[in-house]
Design an enzyme around this catalytic site. Sequence first.
Site, short mmCIF file in Angstrom:
data_model
loop_
_atom_site.label_atom_id
_atom_site.label_comp_id
_atom_site.label_asym_id
_atom_site.label_seq_id
_atom_site.Cartn_x
_atom_site.Cartn_y
_atom_site.Cartn_z
CB CYS A 129 9.05 -43.48 -20.41
SG CYS A 129 9.59 -42.27 -21.62
CB CYS A 169 12.59 -42.00 -20.43
SG CYS A 169 10.98 -41.34 -20.69
CG ASP A 170 13.66 -45.24 -18.39
OD1 ASP A 170 14.34 -44.23 -18.17
OD2 ASP A 170 12.58 -45.48 -17.82
#
Length: 354
Positions: free
Chosen positions: A173, A176-177
């Site tokens: 992701c 997300c990261d």
Amino acid sequence: MPENVVIIGSGPAAWTAAIYAARANLRPLVFQGDPTNRKNQENGTLPLGQLALTTEVENFPSWPAGDTRAYLKTALDESDWPYWVSADKPQPTHGINGPELMALCRRQAVNAGTRVESKDVVEVDLSRRPFGVTTHDGQAVEAHALVVATGARANYLGLPSEDRYKNRGVSACAVCDGALPRFRNQPIVTVGGGDSAVEEASYLTKFGSKVHLLVRRDALRASKVMQDRARGNPKIEILWHTEVDEVLGDEKKGVTGVRVKNNKSGEKAELPAAGLFLAIGHTPNTGFLGGQVELHPTGYIRWTTLGRTYTSVEGVFAAGDVADDYYKQAVSAAGTGCMAALDAERYLGHHGIV
Ligand code: NDP
């Protein structure tokens, strides 16, 4: 007393089904998943589903760009927030982001009379009526109708070295990261040839010094517009016929590089990299069904009647990505969630249950 309808899931399909079922006075019960389960954290199957892992959602009708903070603050309880996303900075170009959209959907479902449990459903018994539903902590519930809206989760390659460095440079992701300090101005490797891979690679160029996109064939599967985006981005280098051989790293730093292999020539090379991002498709979350509902060969639940959310088991309805390997959009998931609730309501009425 058996439940009228139990809804399993936590994305747009589940919450839309819940809104419709609650407004039909069915008092639906939603199992949204256990936020403390490590497997859910690793697989991206936490409450609020895949949208909880995204940023701006620009294609869900009714959310044009504008500063929505005031509305969000009045519509949501503070307890609704997985984290406070757009609280204090004016964001005139902000419409809605994934977690906000899902928190609003859940709040709307709860306001309409939905009950929500933060538990994972681990087993169902569809051989009896009412159906049996068992959660991870052993709670047993009976339900006259079920809506399965458990979505899908990101795939990984399955290499031991990939597993070793999950959350220490390996991720599925980018949104997300990608902004983590470890990736700033460092080379990054992404894998995949679809729209997700191109989108993730483009997004990662905001942070990394360079993004190597590994494609296992000699062509991208991504749409033309996305292909042009990848090819036109000077920070993206596409490596054709290339696969991950091993993720390199050490205990202290996590990922330090990726050994890649050309699957035509067999040649191997080491790419220094701070991270490896996978974008190689998704697997629908159907394990808890234990083979009792018919699936497509691809693993997605089969809708048995054109234009209906019926499954191979009467009284079990499927909505959203768990049954959709084609559109996979928030708004189409919401649409099939609505259909599943209406199908469930009619099923319950037809059998004289409500
Ligand atoms: P796709 O299934 O479209 O693509 C998966 C990609 O991963 C393929 O290129 C596939 O290669 C590759 N792949 C699969 N397994 C491996 C492996 N083991 N090693 C290396 N490569 C592998 O998934 P996406 O998530 O990209 O897209 C899903 C759907 O969502 C699509 O319909 C897409 O259009 C849509 N989408 C749309 C977006 C947008 O419009 N902005 C953004 C993201 C997704 P191969 O081609 O060889 O099979």
